[in-house]
Write a protein that holds these residues in place. Structure first.
Motif, PDB file in Angstrom:
ATOM      1  N   ILE A   1       0.840  -1.201   0.000  1.00  0.00           N
ATOM      2  CA  ILE A   1       0.000   0.000   0.000  1.00  0.00           C
ATOM      3  C   ILE A   1       0.873   1.247   0.000  1.00  0.00           C
ATOM      4  CG2 ILE A   1      -1.630   1.340   1.388  1.00  0.00           C
ATOM      5  CD1 ILE A   1      -2.810  -1.371   2.318  1.00  0.00           C
ATOM      6  N   PHE A   2       1.931   1.234   0.809  1.00  0.00           N
ATOM      7  CA  PHE A   2       2.851   2.378   0.860  1.00  0.00           C
ATOM      8  C   PHE A   2       3.428   2.658  -0.528  1.00  0.00           C
ATOM      9  CE2 PHE A   2       7.162   4.054   1.215  1.00  0.00           C
ATOM     10  CZ  PHE A   2       6.971   5.170   2.019  1.00  0.00           C
ATOM     11  N   LEU A   3       3.906   1.642  -1.204  1.00  0.00           N
ATOM     12  CA  LEU A   3       4.528   1.831  -2.517  1.00  0.00           C
ATOM     13  C   LEU A   3       3.510   2.295  -3.555  1.00  0.00           C
ATOM     14  CD1 LEU A   3       6.966  -1.213  -2.557  1.00  0.00           C
ATOM     15  CD2 LEU A   3       7.512   1.199  -2.128  1.00  0.00           C
ATOM     16  N   GLU A   4       2.270   1.837  -3.415  1.00  0.00           N
ATOM     17  CA  GLU A   4       1.220   2.310  -4.321  1.00  0.00           C
ATOM     18  C   GLU A   4       0.966   3.810  -4.110  1.00  0.00           C
ATOM     19  OE1 GLU A   4      -1.960  -0.304  -3.390  1.00  0.00           O
ATOM     20  OE2 GLU A   4      -1.156  -1.987  -4.544  1.00  0.00           O
ATOM     21  N   LEU A   5       1.002   4.231  -2.868  1.00  0.00           N
ATOM     22  CA  LEU A   5       0.867   5.662  -2.581  1.00  0.00           C
ATOM     23  C   LEU A   5       2.037   6.444  -3.157  1.00  0.00           C
ATOM     24  CD1 LEU A   5      -0.359   5.439   1.117  1.00  0.00           C
ATOM     25  CD2 LEU A   5      -1.653   6.451  -0.764  1.00  0.00           C
ATOM     26  N   MET A   6       3.230   5.879  -3.062  1.00  0.00           N
ATOM     27  CA  MET A   6       4.416   6.572  -3.566  1.00  0.00           C
ATOM     28  C   MET A   6       4.350   6.774  -5.077  1.00  0.00           C
ATOM     29  SD  MET A   6       6.205   7.376  -0.928  1.00  0.00           S
ATOM     30  CE  MET A   6       4.575   7.580  -0.174  1.00  0.00           C
ATOM     31  N   ARG A   7       3.743   5.858  -5.797  1.00  0.00           N
ATOM     32  CA  ARG A   7       3.664   5.992  -7.258  1.00  0.00           C
ATOM     33  C   ARG A   7       2.892   7.240  -7.663  1.00  0.00           C
ATOM     34  NH1 ARG A   7       1.766  -0.035  -7.373  1.00  0.00           N
ATOM     35  NH2 ARG A   7       3.766  -1.077  -6.968  1.00  0.00           N
ATOM     36  N   GLU A   8       1.930   7.635  -6.836  1.00  0.00           N
ATOM     37  CA  GLU A   8       1.087   8.783  -7.177  1.00  0.00           C
ATOM     38  C   GLU A   8       1.512  10.068  -6.475  1.00  0.00           C
ATOM     39  OE1 GLU A   8      -1.263   8.508  -9.458  1.00  0.00           O
ATOM     40  OE2 GLU A   8      -0.752   6.394  -9.704  1.00  0.00           O
ATOM     41  N   ALA A   9       2.386   9.971  -5.499  1.00  0.00           N
ATOM     42  CA  ALA A   9       2.710  11.128  -4.662  1.00  0.00           C
ATOM     43  C   ALA A   9       3.727  12.047  -5.330  1.00  0.00           C
ATOM     44  CB  ALA A   9       3.243  10.663  -3.310  1.00  0.00           C
ATOM     45  N   ASP A  10       3.622  13.327  -5.027  1.00  0.00           N
ATOM     46  CA  ASP A  10       4.663  14.289  -5.379  1.00  0.00           C
ATOM     47  C   ASP A  10       5.694  14.399  -4.259  1.00  0.00           C
ATOM     48  OD1 ASP A  10       3.557  15.522  -7.930  1.00  0.00           O
ATOM     49  OD2 ASP A  10       1.870  15.836  -6.564  1.00  0.00           O
ATOM     50  N   VAL A  11       5.211  14.295  -3.011  1.00  0.00           N
ATOM     51  CA  VAL A  11       6.058  14.512  -1.840  1.00  0.00           C
ATOM     52  C   VAL A  11       5.731  13.466  -0.785  1.00  0.00           C
ATOM     53  CG1 VAL A  11       6.700  16.139  -0.004  1.00  0.00           C
ATOM     54  CG2 VAL A  11       6.111  17.012  -2.289  1.00  0.00           C
ATOM     55  N   PHE A  12       6.763  12.940  -0.141  1.00  0.00           N
ATOM     56  CA  PHE A  12       6.591  12.089   1.043  1.00  0.00           C
ATOM     57  C   PHE A  12       7.412  12.693   2.164  1.00  0.00           C
ATOM     58  CE2 PHE A  12       8.323   8.522   3.648  1.00  0.00           C
ATOM     59  CZ  PHE A  12       7.148   8.226   4.332  1.00  0.00           C
ATOM     60  N   VAL A  13       6.812  12.797   3.365  1.00  0.00           N
ATOM     61  CA  VAL A  13       7.467  13.374   4.533  1.00  0.00           C
ATOM     62  C   VAL A  13       7.392  12.385   5.685  1.00  0.00           C
ATOM     63  CG1 VAL A  13       7.546  15.309   6.158  1.00  0.00           C
ATOM     64  CG2 VAL A  13       6.755  15.697   3.807  1.00  0.00           C
ATOM     65  N   GLU A  14       8.523  12.112   6.316  1.00  0.00           N
ATOM     66  CA  GLU A  14       8.532  11.278   7.533  1.00  0.00           C
ATOM     67  C   GLU A  14       9.498  11.882   8.540  1.00  0.00           C
ATOM     68  OE1 GLU A  14      10.999   9.100   8.801  1.00  0.00           O
ATOM     69  OE2 GLU A  14      12.522   9.248   7.219  1.00  0.00           O
ATOM     70  N   ASN A  15       9.149  11.755   9.821  1.00  0.00           N
ATOM     71  CA  ASN A  15      10.044  12.276  10.862  1.00  0.00           C
ATOM     72  C   ASN A  15      10.271  11.245  11.967  1.00  0.00           C
ATOM     73  OD1 ASN A  15       7.413  12.631  11.980  1.00  0.00           O
ATOM     74  ND2 ASN A  15       8.157  14.235  13.339  1.00  0.00           N
ATOM     75  N   ASN A  16      10.594  10.045  11.535  1.00  0.00           N
ATOM     76  CA  ASN A  16      10.923   8.975  12.461  1.00  0.00           C
ATOM     77  C   ASN A  16      12.428   8.984  12.737  1.00  0.00           C
ATOM     78  OD1 ASN A  16       8.182   7.428  12.396  1.00  0.00           O
ATOM     79  ND2 ASN A  16       8.693   7.816  10.265  1.00  0.00           N
ATOM     80  N   SER A  17      12.863   8.162  13.665  1.00  0.00           N
ATOM     81  CA  SER A  17      14.293   7.991  13.860  1.00  0.00           C
ATOM     82  C   SER A  17      14.916   7.543  12.543  1.00  0.00           C
ATOM     83  CB  SER A  17      14.563   6.954  14.953  1.00  0.00           C
ATOM     84  OG  SER A  17      14.050   7.397  16.193  1.00  0.00           O
ATOM     85  N   ALA A  18      16.181   7.905  12.335  1.00  0.00           N
ATOM     86  CA  ALA A  18      16.818   7.698  11.037  1.00  0.00           C
ATOM     87  C   ALA A  18      16.846   6.235  10.614  1.00  0.00           C
ATOM     88  CB  ALA A  18      18.229   8.270  11.061  1.00  0.00           C
ATOM     89  N   ARG A  19      16.774   5.314  11.565  1.00  0.00           N
ATOM     90  CA  ARG A  19      16.873   3.898  11.221  1.00  0.00           C
ATOM     91  C   ARG A  19      15.536   3.287  10.810  1.00  0.00           C
ATOM     92  NH1 ARG A  19      16.500   4.688  16.495  1.00  0.00           N
ATOM     93  NH2 ARG A  19      15.046   3.430  17.709  1.00  0.00           N
ATOM     94  N   VAL A  20      14.405   3.966  11.065  1.00  0.00           N
ATOM     95  CA  VAL A  20      13.093   3.330  10.928  1.00  0.00           C
ATOM     96  C   VAL A  20      12.767   2.967   9.486  1.00  0.00           C
ATOM     97  CG1 VAL A  20      10.605   3.716  11.148  1.00  0.00           C
ATOM     98  CG2 VAL A  20      12.135   4.320  13.037  1.00  0.00           C
ATOM     99  N   MET A  21      12.800   3.917   8.573  1.00  0.00           N
ATOM    100  CA  MET A  21      12.389   3.627   7.198  1.00  0.00           C
ATOM    101  C   MET A  21      13.323   2.628   6.507  1.00  0.00           C
ATOM    102  SD  MET A  21       9.562   5.180   7.196  1.00  0.00           S
ATOM    103  CE  MET A  21       9.013   5.010   5.500  1.00  0.00           C
ATOM    104  N   PRO A  22      14.661   2.759   6.651  1.00  0.00           N
ATOM    105  CA  PRO A  22      15.524   1.715   6.078  1.00  0.00           C
ATOM    106  C   PRO A  22      15.246   0.326   6.656  1.00  0.00           C
ATOM    107  CG  PRO A  22      16.806   3.677   6.551  1.00  0.00           C
ATOM    108  CD  PRO A  22      15.454   3.896   7.151  1.00  0.00           C
ATOM    109  N   ASN A  23      14.982   0.252   7.974  1.00  0.00           N
ATOM    110  CA  ASN A  23      14.697  -1.051   8.580  1.00  0.00           C
ATOM    111  C   ASN A  23      13.398  -1.660   8.045  1.00  0.00           C
ATOM    112  OD1 ASN A  23      17.018  -0.845  10.059  1.00  0.00           O
ATOM    113  ND2 ASN A  23      16.010  -0.409  12.014  1.00  0.00           N
ATOM    114  N   LEU A  24      12.470  -0.800   7.648  1.00  0.00           N
ATOM    115  CA  LEU A  24      11.217  -1.285   7.070  1.00  0.00           C
ATOM    116  C   LEU A  24      11.377  -1.667   5.600  1.00  0.00           C
ATOM    117  CD1 LEU A  24       8.676   1.300   8.556  1.00  0.00           C
ATOM    118  CD2 LEU A  24       8.730  -1.158   9.044  1.00  0.00           C
ATOM    119  N   GLY A  25      12.504  -1.309   5.021  1.00  0.00           N
ATOM    120  CA  GLY A  25      12.676  -1.539   3.586  1.00  0.00           C
ATOM    121  C   GLY A  25      11.909  -0.549   2.742  1.00  0.00           C
TER     122      GLY A  25
END
Length: 778
Positions: free
Chosen positions: A443-467
């Motif tokens: 679902i996340f990747l499907e959202l990314m296909r249509e998005a102009d901008v994505f913003v996240e403010n998690n710890s630096a390790r979170v998104m890479p750890n999620l792949g």
């Protein structure tokens, strides 16, 4: 600061100065032609000094025919030489202390006056002491960043409509925009925001700051007392609070054997949010800043080789950077006069200018909590973007603080009642998805296909750890602008350190200059670095959209709260770079103006801020307070003399202010041209006549909590006005709507619920402080 941000992003910036130069040149100049602040803020700009009004008319006529943006402020001395009719395509930025309309529009501005009314000053300092300001031009820096947001937004909108517009930005409203619960805490919960006791921890060589409000039993491990871990219920903030006093006395005893950076390092190894207090020298030697290449190096005609503070964001494709030396006074006058002498008139724009929202059609997805990330999405949503907020059922996004009512009664839907969340998340839709599951990642990747901008403010390790890092997202959409916000950025030895905005005040230098005297530091009892970094991130996004629209290329934007905070510490950093002097706390005083301070007025904990900014101001002040004896004292006729006797003058002013109410005293001084303002508590802000007249606070209906006032925005667009189109979303309110847009049918959505990929209610407990929260709780 606005034109520096634009210049560092590639704009050509021309400063049209008076014959004696911009006032900024004199800051920290000593015996030089200019000081560190000018060297920093004017890097890469061009300087023109017209000989007279007639030559100014000629130069400005040519410049405005070709310019994209015209920036004006109170100090724009050549304003009268501007053409009477400006080109329709021109974007005009008007910066002022109070705004162009309202009861205080004609008031004399000063840094302390706008800060006094902007909310932070009243609750910063000791309970029994005077309110404190953060030095270093904070009000003007906030206004400058917001002016850049307005300018870049208008440039983008002009590409659609062909028309420019005027954007008013006031320092007061820029300050008021930098709050998460200033009035909500009072109007909804009846919680005053008061000054709180000193809460830094003394170490062997200085100070460290622990984020005390969030329960973390690992503190007992840190001080070698693991047996106490079982004595606190971490889901009960009130229970945690009851132990704080004794706990941090024990922490301070333990910390005496370690330097501040050692204390912070040991704490961070246990995932405890703690940072050292760094001053200008500490930041200059800091390994994290050096590793990330934050400092910029360059020549300067007055100061030779210098290190300059870097930007508040790192951009992978179009780096913001210093683009040359600061100009000498009038260095480019002749060349500019010749270049723009015969500029052709601009092409007329289309006849009809639209009033559509400037960012209409932009698609934004955010995965944010707390404040720094949500404020970015709110800015973009207010300007017209379609913003989808992602939440996890197991990690609802800061839905716990300041629920309506004197006891903050959670009722049935506590996760929809938090005024903190509702203030920061209007104009967004809400989708709950488990990003740890493969279906959620899809679902996340499907959202990314249509998005102009994505913003996240998690710890630096979170998104890479999620792949789900930038490289993964860009494979789905090469034009995506992917913004990561974290305490210390995505790289460097402090990359995985946890920090809240209050911690960043310590590590970015701001706390090192805030306080009553040199040997003890203070902070604002709020997440001050969050809006600072969120506003910078918004500037970077708008600049990245410009690049994407012309090239199709997206990019990665790495925003470190610490670096954005340090960008607001530039004055002390440049003082150290040019003189090796380390700025220390000095109350509310300013070496450029004296006397200046916070003075008691009639009433309980009521104060007036006053700044005498010239010898003429001094004459006017003495006349108003009836102290002709001080006026007759020749020693006090100069800034140096008044500075030397500041204590005596403070007593004289307070003898007068203490017999008057706040507004009475402020008006008496403003009538004679002396900058003064009431220092407003949170319960006063909404009811101030000028703030009320400006309609800065707008009443918004929410389906659970009802109708409450919320801050709007500091950009007053003349044509494409921002708007509040929807209240903050209830938890999971738009699950079906957003999933349907992605192509999921009812059966597939039901399957996502069955697999617990999505949910209509949080599965994690909501932390609730039933006794209410104070300003010390961040």
């Amino acid at each position: 600061y606005c034109s520096k941000l634009l210049g560092d992003l590639g704009a050509r910036v021309v400063v049209v100065e008076p014959s004696n130069g911009s006032a900024l040149r004199s800051w920290g100049a000593k015996d030089r032609a200019w000081g560190g602040p000018w060297a920093h803020l004017a890097g890469g700009k061009e300087s023109a000094v017209p000989d007279d009004v007639e030559s100014a008319r000629g130069l400005l006529s040519g410049l405005t025919r070709t310019a994209d943006i015209l920036i004006l402020d109170e100090g724009s001395l050549w304003r009268a030489a501007l053409p009477s009719v400006l080109p329709e395509r021109l974007i005009r930025i008007e910066l002022s202390p109070w705004g162009s309309e309202g009861p205080y529009a004609g008031w004399r501005g000063s840094e302390i006056a706008t800060w006094a009314m902007g909310g932070y000053m009243f609750f910063t300092g000791d309970p029994d002491g005077a309110p404190l300001m953060i030095p270093g031009g904070q009000s003007e820096l906030h206004a400058g960043v917001h002016a850049a947001i307005g300018a870049l937004t208008a440039v983008r909108e002009r590409r659609r409509s062909g028309h420019g517009q005027t954007i008013d930005v006031s320092a007061l409203e820029s300050n008021l925009s930098a709050h998460a619960w200033l009035i909500s805490s009072w109007i909804a919960s009846g919680s005053p925001m008061n000054r709180v006791p000193h809460d830094f921890t003394k170490t062997r060589d200085g100070w460290a700051l622990f984020m005390r409000a969030v329960p973390n039993p690992n503190v007992f491990l840190l001080i070698d007392q693991p047996e106490r871990m079982e004595t606190v219920e971490i889901n009960n903030i009130d229970d945690w609070r009851r132990q704080l006093g004794q706990l941090y006395e024990d922490v301070e005893s333990w910390a005496q054997d370690y330097d501040a950076e050692e204390v912070a390092t040991k704490a961070q190894e246990l995932r405890i949010a703690c940072t050292p207090v760094l001053d200008a020298r500490g930041l200059s030697n800091n390994i994290q800043m050096a590793t990330r290449g934050w400092w910029e190096y360059g020549d300067d005609a007055e100061w030779d080789d210098l290190r300059f503070p870097g930007p508040g964001y790192l951009m992978s494709a179009t780096p913001a950077e210093r683009r040359g030396e600061a100009p000498k006074l009038g260095q480019h006058t002749a060349a500019l006069t010749e270049e723009f002498a015969s500029t052709p008139p601009p092409t007329p724009p289309p006849a009809m200018a639209t009033t559509d929202l400037p960012l209409a059609g932009l698609k934004v997805v955010e995965l944010t909590g707390n404040w720094a990330g949500p404020i970015v999405g709110r800015h973009l949503g207010d300007l017209g973007a379609d913003v989808v907020k992602l939440e996890w059922a197991a990690r609802p996004a800061t839905r716990a603080l300041f629920m309506p009512g004197p006891t903050q009664d959670p009722q049935k839907y506590p996760y929809d009642r938090a005024m903190y969340f509702n203030l920061l998340n209007r104009n967004k839709r809400d989708l709950v998805v488990d990003l740890a599951a493969e279906e959620g990642k899809q679902i996340f990747l499907e959202l990314m296909r249509e998005a102009d901008v994505f913003v996240e403010n998690n710890s630096a390790r979170v998104m890479p750890n999620l792949g789900l890092d930038y490289e993964t997202a860009r494979r789905e959409n090469p034009g995506l602008i992917y913004v990561s916000m974290s305490g210390f950025g995505a790289t460097g030895p402090w990359r995985d350190w946890s920090a809240y905005g209050s911690n960043i005040e310590a590590s970015s230098g701001l706390a090192s200059v805030t306080g009553y005297h040199a040997d003890q530091v203070r902070r604002t009892p709020l997440f001050y670095a969050d809006p600072v970094s969120g506003n910078h991130a918004t500037v970077a996004i708008l600049a990245a959209l410009e690049h994407r629209d012309s090239t199709g290329e997206g990019q990665y934007i790495d925003v470190a709260l610490n670096e954005a905070g340090a960008a607001y510490f530039f004055e002390a950093l440049m003082e150290y770079q040019t003189t090796r002097e380390i700025r220390r706390p000095n109350g509310n005083r300013d070496r450029r103006f004296a006397p200046q301070g916070a003075y008691r007025s009639a009433g309980e904990d009521c104060w007036i801020a006053v700044s005498v900014q010239s010898d003429n101001d001094w004459v006017a002040l003495c006349d108003v307070i009836g102290r002709n004896d001080l006026l007759a004292d020749s020693e006090l006729s100069t800034l140096e003399g008044r500075t030397a006797r500041h204590d005596e003058l403070d007593a004289a002013i307070e003898a007068w202010t203490s017999e008057r109410e706040q507004y009475e005293g402020a008006w008496d001084l403003q009538r004679v041209g002396v900058s003064a303002a009431p220092i407003l508590a949170n319960w006063q802000v909404l009811h101030d006549p000028h703030i009320h007249a400006s309609r800065f606070y707008q009443w918004v209906e929410h389906s659970v909590v009802g109708v409450y006032p919320y801050p709007s925005w500091p950009w007053r667009f003349s044509r494409t006005k921002p708007s509040i189109r929807r209240a903050a979303p209830r938890f999971a309110e738009h699950n079906h709507e957003v999933l349907s847009e992605l192509g999921y049918d009812d059966e597939q959505i039901a399957e996502l619920y069955a697999l617990e990929i999505t949910s209509d209610v949080p599965t994690a407990p909501v932390l609730i402080a039933r006794s209410g929260l104070s300003s010390s709780d961040d």
